[in-house]
Design an enzyme around this catalytic site. Structure first.
Site, short mmCIF file in Angstrom:
data_model
loop_
_atom_site.label_atom_id
_atom_site.label_comp_id
_atom_site.label_asym_id
_atom_site.label_seq_id
_atom_site.Cartn_x
_atom_site.Cartn_y
_atom_site.Cartn_z
N ASP A 131 51.27 46.98 50.06
CA ASP A 131 50.72 48.33 50.57
C ASP A 131 51.94 48.94 51.60
O ASP A 131 52.41 48.28 52.37
CB ASP A 131 49.43 47.75 51.46
CG ASP A 131 48.52 47.22 50.54
OD1 ASP A 131 48.37 47.52 49.43
OD2 ASP A 131 47.39 46.64 51.13
N ARG A 196 33.36 43.83 40.53
CA ARG A 196 34.08 43.55 41.97
C ARG A 196 33.99 44.92 42.85
O ARG A 196 34.38 45.99 42.25
CB ARG A 196 35.31 43.16 41.99
CG ARG A 196 36.32 42.74 43.24
CD ARG A 196 37.56 42.42 42.88
NE ARG A 196 38.53 42.34 44.06
CZ ARG A 196 38.47 41.45 45.08
NH1 ARG A 196 37.52 40.42 44.90
NH2 ARG A 196 39.18 41.84 46.06
C1 LIG Z 1 50.98 54.32 42.63
C2 LIG Z 1 50.76 54.92 43.81
C3 LIG Z 1 49.56 54.72 44.21
C4 LIG Z 1 49.70 54.49 45.76
C5 LIG Z 1 50.60 55.67 45.98
C6 LIG Z 1 51.69 55.22 44.62
O1 LIG Z 1 52.67 56.25 44.42
C7 LIG Z 1 52.31 53.78 45.23
C8 LIG Z 1 51.76 53.30 46.35
C9 LIG Z 1 50.23 53.04 45.95
C10 LIG Z 1 49.24 52.61 47.41
C11 LIG Z 1 49.14 51.24 47.37
C12 LIG Z 1 48.15 50.75 48.45
C13 LIG Z 1 47.03 51.97 48.76
O2 LIG Z 1 46.00 51.39 47.73
C14 LIG Z 1 47.47 53.17 48.59
C15 LIG Z 1 46.32 54.29 49.09
C16 LIG Z 1 48.93 53.41 49.39
O3 LIG Z 1 48.91 53.88 50.73
O4 LIG Z 1 49.80 53.25 48.49
C17 LIG Z 1 47.95 53.50 47.33
C18 LIG Z 1 48.37 54.85 46.73
C19 LIG Z 1 47.22 55.58 46.18
O5 LIG Z 1 46.34 55.21 45.27
O6 LIG Z 1 47.16 57.03 46.40
O1 AKG Z 2 40.77 46.00 45.52
C1 AKG Z 2 41.17 45.06 46.00
O2 AKG Z 2 40.74 43.94 45.98
C2 AKG Z 2 42.62 45.34 46.25
C3 AKG Z 2 43.14 46.74 46.08
C4 AKG Z 2 44.44 46.99 46.73
O3 AKG Z 2 45.23 46.19 46.80
C5 AKG Z 2 44.49 48.42 47.16
O4 AKG Z 2 43.64 48.90 46.91
O5 AKG Z 2 45.54 48.34 47.68
FE FE2 Z 3 46.89 46.82 47.99
#
Ligand SMILES: C=C1C[C@]23C[C@@]1(O)CC[C@H]2[C@@]12CC[C@H](O)[C@@](C)(C(=O)O1)[C@H]2[C@@H]3C(=O)O
Ligand code: AKG
Ligand code: FE2
Length: 256
Positions: A131, A196
């Site tokens: 994250d 889930r």
């Molecule tokens: C593939 C992607 C989804 C994400 C933005 C990104 O380009 C890389 C980071 C991904 C992530 C992972 C953690 C969180 O769920 C999230 C909201 C974040 O801040 O970074 C997601 C992004 C997303 O789903 O928009």
């Molecule tokens: O849904 C979950 O249990 C994990 C999801 C997660 O890692 C995320 O949304 O970044």
């Molecule tokens: Fe995550």
């Protein structure tokens, strides 16, 4: 197309189904991603928030407020553990009214056996990633699926417990602590029997915040700093150009 899908695709906020992020990642998941910012326009998402969007908004706001409070307490304990003064160095970033924090609700429907078999191995609900923010607080129902990666590459299942929180260090906290706390890779595997549900509060700094190792954690001035300084805005922009599994921090590591 379902009513939910008509509101999509997420930009990154809104309802998403199977597609995660803008760069081709997919998972066996549907989700709602919302900003916790008070100026966030819920009206745009009214149709996915059920009959009474205001009730949902109020419930999310209450939940987020409680999560922010708990996240700040945890961050202050972490700062104390590292003997950092003042202890609110991390928590003040979440308390800032411009804090760029998110709320995410994930739903992993049961995955049909045929699909699992066709895939040959466990279908991915949410692919491996770290994250990007400072800290994430996750709560789920009693369905397994969440796993964390050990340094040796083995995956360990996190026992599901609807009465516990799963706390993740984000990349930004890893940088600010110069690697003392690590943002651990995690993923979710699809479950063939049960749904889930998970909800996550991602505590992030204001967009203009400069992220760099804290001076008090550096022993040899800047020489042992593992990371270059960047703003959260720059990191977020870079993250949104990456794939889920990419190591987003490499671009910001100092070359020695
Ligand atoms: C593939 C992607 C989804 C994400 C933005 C990104 O380009 C890389 C980071 C991904 C992530 C992972 C953690 C969180 O769920 C999230 C909201 C974040 O801040 O970074 C997601 C992004 C997303 O789903 O928009
Ligand atoms: O849904 C979950 O249990 C994990 C999801 C997660 O890692 C995320 O949304 O970044
Ligand atoms: Fe995550």
């Amino acid at each position: 197309m379902s009513q939910k899908e008509k509101t999509g695709p997420p930009d990154p906020f809104g309802y998403g189904n199977k597609k995660i992020g803008p760069n081709g990642d997919v998972g066996w998941v549907e989700y709602i991603l919302l900003s916790t910012n008070s100026e966030f326009n819920y009206q745009k998402f009214a149709s996915i928030l059920g009959v009474n969007p205001k009730d949902i908004r109020d419930a999310v706001n209450d939940y987020v407020l409680a999560m922010k409070k708990m996240a700040c307490e945890i961050l202050e304990m972490l700062a104390e553990g590292l003997k950092i003064h003042p202890k609110n160095v991390f928590s003040k970033l979440l308390m800032d009214e411009k804090s760029d924090s998110l709320f995410r609700l994930n739903h992993y429907p049961p995955c049909p056996d045929e699909l699992q078999e066709y895939n040959g191995r466990n279908l991915i609900g949410f692919g491996e990633h770290t994250d990007p923010q400072i800290i994430s607080l996750l709560r789920s129902n009693n369905t397994s699926g969440l796993q964390i990666s050990l340094v040796d590459g083995h995956w360990i299942s996190v026992p599901p417990d609807q009465n516990s929180f799963f706390i993740n260090v984000g990349d930004s906290l890893q940088v600010m602590t110069n690697g003392r706390f690590k943002s651990v890779k995690h993923r979710v595997l699809a479950n063939s029997v049960k749904s889930r549900l998970s909800m996550i509060y991602f505590g992030g700094p204001p967009l203009s915040e400069k992220i760099a190792p804290l001076a008090s954690l550096l022993i040899k001035g800047d020489q042992d700093s593992l990371y270059k300084e960047f703003t959260w805005f720059e990191y977020k922009n870079s993250a949104y150009k990456s794939r889920l599994a990419d190591n987003r921090l490499v671009l910001f590591e100092k070359v020695v």
